[in-house]
Design a protein around this motif. Structure first.
Motif, PDB file in Angstrom:
ATOM      1  N   ALA A  32       0.830  -1.197   0.000  1.00 42.43           N
ATOM      2  CA  ALA A  32       0.000   0.000   0.000  1.00 42.43           C
ATOM      3  C   ALA A  32       0.866   1.249   0.000  1.00 42.43           C
ATOM      4  CB  ALA A  32      -0.911   0.006   1.221  1.00 42.43           C
TER       5      ALA A  32
ATOM      6  N   VAL B  26      -7.325   2.139   2.132  1.00 41.07           N
ATOM      7  CA  VAL B  26      -5.946   1.816   1.790  1.00 41.07           C
ATOM      8  C   VAL B  26      -5.874   1.726   0.274  1.00 41.07           C
ATOM      9  CG1 VAL B  26      -5.377   0.674   3.965  1.00 41.07           C
ATOM     10  CG2 VAL B  26      -6.302  -0.675   2.071  1.00 41.07           C
TER      11      VAL B  26
ATOM     12  N   LEU C 292      -3.746   0.068  -2.698  1.00 40.29           N
ATOM     13  CA  LEU C 292      -2.812  -1.015  -2.961  1.00 40.29           C
ATOM     14  C   LEU C 292      -2.346  -1.022  -4.413  1.00 40.29           C
ATOM     15  CD1 LEU C 292      -4.715  -3.895  -1.104  1.00 40.29           C
ATOM     16  CD2 LEU C 292      -3.173  -2.170  -0.156  1.00 40.29           C
TER      17      LEU C 292
END
Length: 193
Positions: free
Chosen positions: A18, A99, A101
Motif C-alpha cells: 500500500a 488503503v 494497494l
C-alpha cells in the motif's frame, strides 16, 4: 467460466503493498463485516469524477464497519500517472478513507476479473461476493448522478437483506494492461449484464 468474479464467489486473496508502506491481504480486514474492494487508478476521468462520491459512501458506512480497499492494477508504462510513486502522492494530497494497494503484476485484477476503473466488488462477512459493478450511473460527472448502486447495495447488506440489483456494468476506463494497447481488454472480458 465467466471472466469476472460471480456473485456468491469468495474473494480471491491478495498480498499487495500500500501507499502507507504496509502490505495488506484479506485477513488484514478480517474484522470488517463488509469489505468493498475496488479497482481504481490515478488518471481515469471516471475515477477523478467520482472519487468524492466514493469518499462520502466510505465515510457514511464506516460506522457500520464497512471497509474500502482500493487497488491500482494499471501499467505505469501506459500512463505514468499510475505509477506507485504517484499513488503515494495522490493519497498524501487527498487523504482518502481507504488503503490504496498496488497490483504491480496485475494478477489480482485477473483474479477478480476487473473490467474498468472504477469497478466495485462488495463482500459480506463470509467474504462472499454480494455486489459487483458500478458505484454510480454518471461517474465522470458527479453533478449528473441519479443512481448510486453502491450505496443501495451496502444499505441492503447492512439491513440483512439480499442485494436487489447484485450486478451492474462498471462504467469507466479499461484496465491498462502491461505491454498492450491502452484500449486492449482480455478477449474473454465482457459486459456483466
Amino acid at each position: 467460466m465467466s471472466y469476472t468474479l460471480q456473485t456468491g464467489s469468495f474473494a480471491p486473496n491478495f498480498s499487495l503493498k500500500a501507499t502507507d508502506g504496509e502490505t495488506y491481504n484479506l485477513l488484514s480486514f478480517k474484522d470488517a463485516p463488509i469489505l468493498v474492494v475496488f479497482f481504481t487508478c490515478n488518471h481515469c476521468p471516471y475515477v477523478l469524477g467520482s472519487d468524492e462520491v466514493t469518499r462520502k459512501t466510505a465515510e457514511r458506512f464506516y460506522p457500520e464497519g464497512v471497509r474500502f480497499v482500493a487497488i491500482n492494477s494499471n501499467s505505469p508504462n501506459t500512463y505514468e500517472e499510475d505509477s506507485f510513486e504517484n499513488m503515494v502522492i495522490r493519497m498524501d494530497e487527498n487523504r482518502f478513507p481507504w488503503v490504496y494497494l498496488h497490483d504491480e503484476t496485475q494478477q489480482v485484477a485477473l483474479a477478480y476479473g476487473a473490467l474498468k476503473t472504477p469497478h466495485f466488488f462488495v463482500f459480506d462477512q463470509s467474504r462472499k461476493l454480494v455486489y459487483t459493478g458500478r458505484a454510480v450511473d454518471q461517474p465522470r460527472d458527479a453533478s449528473k448522478i441519479t443512481v448510486n448502486d453502491l450505496d443501495r447495495a451496502l444499505s441492503e447488506v447492512i439491513a440483512g437483506r439480499q442485494v436487489s440489483v447484485p450486478v451492474t456494468n462498471p462504467i469507466g476506463c479499461n484496465i491498462k494492461w502491461e505491454g498492450k494497447d491502452k484500449k486492449w481488454m482480455p478477449p474473454e472480458a465482457c459486459d456483466l449484464v
